[in-house]
Design a protein around this motif. Structure first.
Motif, PDB file in Angstrom:
ATOM      1  N   ILE A 104     -10.862  14.855   1.767  1.00  0.00           N
ATOM      2  CA  ILE A 104     -10.279  13.638   1.505  1.00  0.00           C
ATOM      3  C   ILE A 104      -8.830  13.402   2.144  1.00  0.00           C
ATOM      4  CG2 ILE A 104      -9.192  12.464  -0.499  1.00  0.00           C
ATOM      5  CD1 ILE A 104     -10.988  13.615  -2.443  1.00  0.00           C
ATOM      6  N   HIS A 105      -8.517  12.174   2.653  1.00  0.00           N
ATOM      7  CA  HIS A 105      -7.606  12.021   3.585  1.00  0.00           C
ATOM      8  C   HIS A 105      -6.322  10.960   2.918  1.00  0.00           C
ATOM      9  CE1 HIS A 105      -9.976  13.225   6.876  1.00  0.00           C
ATOM     10  NE2 HIS A 105     -10.704  12.510   6.527  1.00  0.00           N
ATOM     11  N   THR A 106      -5.227  11.639   2.720  1.00  0.00           N
ATOM     12  CA  THR A 106      -3.929  10.806   2.192  1.00  0.00           C
ATOM     13  C   THR A 106      -3.296  10.208   3.337  1.00  0.00           C
ATOM     14  OG1 THR A 106      -2.516  12.677   2.187  1.00  0.00           O
ATOM     15  CG2 THR A 106      -3.801  12.391   0.387  1.00  0.00           C
ATOM     16  N   GLU A 107      -2.466   9.340   2.855  1.00  0.00           N
ATOM     17  CA  GLU A 107      -1.828   8.376   3.852  1.00  0.00           C
ATOM     18  C   GLU A 107      -0.815   9.110   4.810  1.00  0.00           C
ATOM     19  OE1 GLU A 107      -2.884   5.362   0.628  1.00  0.00           O
ATOM     20  OE2 GLU A 107      -2.242   7.614   0.708  1.00  0.00           O
ATOM     21  N   ASP A 108      -0.276  10.233   4.138  1.00  0.00           N
ATOM     22  CA  ASP A 108       0.593  11.261   5.113  1.00  0.00           C
ATOM     23  C   ASP A 108      -0.054  12.292   5.985  1.00  0.00           C
ATOM     24  OD1 ASP A 108      -0.059  12.685   2.801  1.00  0.00           O
ATOM     25  OD2 ASP A 108       2.030  13.092   2.177  1.00  0.00           O
ATOM     26  N   GLU A 109      -1.430  12.175   5.818  1.00  0.00           N
ATOM     27  CA  GLU A 109      -1.743  13.308   6.845  1.00  0.00           C
ATOM     28  C   GLU A 109      -1.604  13.245   8.202  1.00  0.00           C
ATOM     29  OE1 GLU A 109      -6.485  14.667   8.133  1.00  0.00           O
ATOM     30  OE2 GLU A 109      -6.282  13.961   5.977  1.00  0.00           O
ATOM     31  N   ARG A 125       9.049  -4.018   8.592  1.00  0.00           N
ATOM     32  CA  ARG A 125       8.336  -4.895   7.514  1.00  0.00           C
ATOM     33  C   ARG A 125       6.891  -4.776   7.782  1.00  0.00           C
ATOM     34  NH1 ARG A 125      11.152  -8.526   4.336  1.00  0.00           N
ATOM     35  NH2 ARG A 125       9.184  -9.581   3.761  1.00  0.00           N
ATOM     36  N   HIS A 126       6.240  -3.574   7.334  1.00  0.00           N
ATOM     37  CA  HIS A 126       4.571  -3.360   7.901  1.00  0.00           C
ATOM     38  C   HIS A 126       4.064  -2.749   6.720  1.00  0.00           C
ATOM     39  CE1 HIS A 126       6.183   0.778   8.239  1.00  0.00           C
ATOM     40  NE2 HIS A 126       4.862   1.279   8.070  1.00  0.00           N
ATOM     41  N   TYR A 127       2.662  -3.231   6.838  1.00  0.00           N
ATOM     42  CA  TYR A 127       1.621  -2.628   5.965  1.00  0.00           C
ATOM     43  C   TYR A 127       0.573  -1.893   7.030  1.00  0.00           C
ATOM     44  CZ  TYR A 127       3.451  -4.953   2.044  1.00  0.00           C
ATOM     45  OH  TYR A 127       4.416  -5.464   1.105  1.00  0.00           O
ATOM     46  N   ILE A 128       0.103  -0.909   7.091  1.00  0.00           N
ATOM     47  CA  ILE A 128      -1.022  -0.262   7.768  1.00  0.00           C
ATOM     48  C   ILE A 128      -1.947  -0.062   6.624  1.00  0.00           C
ATOM     49  CG2 ILE A 128      -1.724   1.748   9.105  1.00  0.00           C
ATOM     50  CD1 ILE A 128       1.033   2.055  10.036  1.00  0.00           C
ATOM     51  N   VAL A 129      -2.940  -0.976   6.933  1.00  0.00           N
ATOM     52  CA  VAL A 129      -4.024  -0.675   5.830  1.00  0.00           C
ATOM     53  C   VAL A 129      -5.293   0.085   6.634  1.00  0.00           C
ATOM     54  CG1 VAL A 129      -5.878  -2.038   4.758  1.00  0.00           C
ATOM     55  CG2 VAL A 129      -3.431  -2.914   4.856  1.00  0.00           C
ATOM     56  N   ARG A 130      -5.480   1.345   6.163  1.00  0.00           N
ATOM     57  CA  ARG A 130      -6.260   2.265   6.691  1.00  0.00           C
ATOM     58  C   ARG A 130      -7.798   2.254   5.951  1.00  0.00           C
ATOM     59  NH1 ARG A 130      -3.304   6.832   7.532  1.00  0.00           N
ATOM     60  NH2 ARG A 130      -2.998   5.904   9.401  1.00  0.00           N
ATOM     61  N   LEU A 163     -11.319   8.449   1.746  1.00  0.00           N
ATOM     62  CA  LEU A 163      -9.796   7.943   1.854  1.00  0.00           C
ATOM     63  C   LEU A 163      -9.393   8.057   0.359  1.00  0.00           C
ATOM     64  CD1 LEU A 163      -9.655   5.029   4.419  1.00  0.00           C
ATOM     65  CD2 LEU A 163      -9.397   7.235   4.662  1.00  0.00           C
ATOM     66  N   ASP A 164      -8.247   8.814  -0.004  1.00  0.00           N
ATOM     67  CA  ASP A 164      -7.528   8.900  -0.986  1.00  0.00           C
ATOM     68  C   ASP A 164      -6.939   7.428  -1.443  1.00  0.00           C
ATOM     69  OD1 ASP A 164      -5.965   9.045  -3.399  1.00  0.00           O
ATOM     70  OD2 ASP A 164      -5.714  11.288  -2.821  1.00  0.00           O
ATOM     71  N   LEU A 165      -7.314   7.103  -2.608  1.00  0.00           N
ATOM     72  CA  LEU A 165      -7.007   5.505  -2.891  1.00  0.00           C
ATOM     73  C   LEU A 165      -5.936   5.357  -4.094  1.00  0.00           C
ATOM     74  CD1 LEU A 165     -10.634   4.104  -3.122  1.00  0.00           C
ATOM     75  CD2 LEU A 165      -9.202   3.942  -1.225  1.00  0.00           C
ATOM     76  N   ALA A 166      -5.164   6.476  -4.332  1.00  0.00           N
ATOM     77  CA  ALA A 166      -4.333   6.654  -5.391  1.00  0.00           C
ATOM     78  C   ALA A 166      -3.300   5.525  -5.119  1.00  0.00           C
ATOM     79  CB  ALA A 166      -3.967   8.035  -5.846  1.00  0.00           C
ATOM     80  N   LYS A 167      -2.667   5.702  -3.847  1.00  0.00           N
ATOM     81  CA  LYS A 167      -1.395   5.065  -3.816  1.00  0.00           C
ATOM     82  C   LYS A 167      -1.767   3.413  -3.678  1.00  0.00           C
ATOM     83  CE  LYS A 167       1.770   4.224   0.151  1.00  0.00           C
ATOM     84  NZ  LYS A 167       2.445   4.737   1.444  1.00  0.00           N
TER      85      LYS A 167
END
Length: 471
Positions: A294-299, A323-328, A438-442
């Protein structure tokens, strides 16, 4: 007598985004001093990081000098260096607070942040008044301005000095009443890559946005980035990318992938930073090698192939934009040719396919990605990277293929699982991450609940079947 022992504080007003700041003004027998604008301290109190580019001073030698009401397409930080004014602000933006009025006296111990589209005006209460303002854009004849008559009966501003006794410019006297004012529209949202699967889904999620495909805006053409007045925009969503994963391993494909996924992204980042834009950039599970389940955003990035390398490079560039959103996301399914449509077509044509069974992840339906992007923007979620796929139990591509066969009324056992190595044996292809979940917790913590992938798949297949699609 100017010095004040106030503490620095921010005060909300009746107009959204219009903020009064009380300023400490210490003094002694030599005079006084103040920090008129102090970015770090004031951001902590809620001042937007508005990025001023110009400082203007209007000197008024007589009491009663009256100016306004002007709304510009930029933000302003208004203060007084010497003297005192009566200020009046009218919300001239589209929305429920159109016409709202706020008034206050401003002297050196007080300043006010005036957001884009709020009409600004003042009347001097002392002679030799120096009115100052920082703005975050340069004046432009091509910009859109909105004006209101100082004597408008609806706004009913209680000017301390009657307007018929003071100096007012002929232009200010000719400005329209509120009923004839065209409200200032909000900053525009621009979607690049408008004709891809996600771009088409964003048309429904963000119907007011402006959509440009490659014909109208070629990301790889440097001239495209100088062809627009970027200050008219608030958000740019980059739904464009080179996604030919296997072709990226060829000399021509490698150049194309780097041109679109990296060089063009660097141009976008430069424009966004210079103009204070919010950027939404779509990333991929291919930035990881898939060794983690499982991949988190900070991997950390560990891309295996050229496509993944270009996406990782693009992500690193966009992360420098304030001001950014990276949507993985992963395994995108939308309006167009994709895995689910292919499997449905094979099922109906009597084909019994071999499908990879050792790559694990979740489908990401374009409609849900678009809804997630709209949500992040709508709730003004903290900037950063967010994983965004559908939810539910991770599956292999073979599992999904079997499910598509089942949902189309065909025997799922007609699908045979095969390893990635065997499937691609003898072919020049990009390496795939074996785990793409992908980990969706955030994302969920912002209040967005992605649909269950199987529920979304059932809906998608039903819609495809009802449309008679056989692609």
């Amino acid at each position: 007598m100017v010095p004040h022992g106030k503490r620095l504080q921010a005060l909300e007003t009746s107009i959204p985004g219009l903020i009064v700041f009380e300023l400490p003004v210490p003094g002694d027998n030599r005079g006084w001093f103040k920090e008129n604008w102090q970015r770090e301290k004031m951001l902590a109190l809620g001042l937007p990081d508005f990025g001023p580019v110009q400082n203007n001073v209007s000197f008024n030698d007589a009491v009663g000098t009256t100016r306004g009401i002007h709304a510009e397409p930029w933000d302003k930080w208004v203060s007084v260096a010497t003297g005192r004014i009566f200020g009046a602000w009218v919300d001239l933006r589209e929305g429920p607070t159109f016409g709202a009025v706020f008034t206050a006296e401003i002297d050196p111990s007080r300043a006010i942040f005036v957001p884009r589209g709020v009409g600004n005006s003042y009347q001097t209460l002392e002679s030799d008044t120096a009115y100052t303002y920082l703005v975050n854009d340069h004046w432009s004849a091509g910009a859109s301005y909105t004006f209101l008559n100082l004597a408008d009966e609806t706004a009913a501003i209680a000017w301390p000095i009657p307007l018929d006794t003071v100096e007012i410019s002929a232009k200010d006297l000719a400005h329209p009443r509120l009923g004839d004012v065209t409200p200032m529209a909000p900053p525009k949202t621009l979607v690049l890559g408008a004709n891809g699967q996600l771009g088409r889904a964003l048309r429904d999620a963000l119907p007011q946005a402006e959509f440009l495909g490659r014909t109208e805006f070629d990301l790889t053409d440097p001239a495209a980035w100088t062809s627009r007045r970027w200050r008219d925009y608030g958000t740019v969503i980059n739904a464009a990318a080179s996604t030919a994963v296997d072709a990226a391993e060829t000399p021509e494909g490698r150049a194309a992938a780097w041109a679109i996924n990296v060089t063009a992204v660097a141009d976008l980042a430069r424009v966004a930073t210079a103009n204070g834009l919010t950027v939404v950039h779509v990333s991929s599970d291919y930035v990881f090698d898939g060794t983690l389940e499982i991949h988190t955003e900070d991997e950390p990035f560990t891309p295996l192939g050229v496509y993944g390398q270009t996406k990782a490079a693009g992500d690193a560039i966009i992360a420098t934009v304030p001001r950014h959103y990276i949507v993985r996301t992963s395994w995108v399914i939308g309006d167009g040719t994709n895995f689910v449509r292919t499997m449905a077509s094979l099922a109906e044509r009597g084909v019994n396919p071999s499908v990879v069974d050792d790559q694990i992840g979740r489908l990401s339906f374009a409609t849900d990605i678009a809804a997630g992007i709209a949500h992040l923007l709508g709730v003004q979620a903290p900037f950063g990277t967010y994983n965004l796929s559908n939810s539910g139990e991770p599956q292999s591509w073979a599992d999904i293929a079997k499910r598509v066969y089942e949902l189309t009324g065909n025997d799922p056992d007609r699908v045979t699982g095969i390893s990635t190595a065997d499937y691609f044996a003898g072919k020049q292809v990009s390496p795939r991450p074996p785990n793409s979940t992908l980990d969706l917790a955030k994302l969920v913590s912002t209040g967005f609940a992605p649909r269950d992938a199987d529920t979304a798949l059932r809906t998608y297949v039903a819609g495809t079947s009802s449309a008679g699609d056989s692609s």
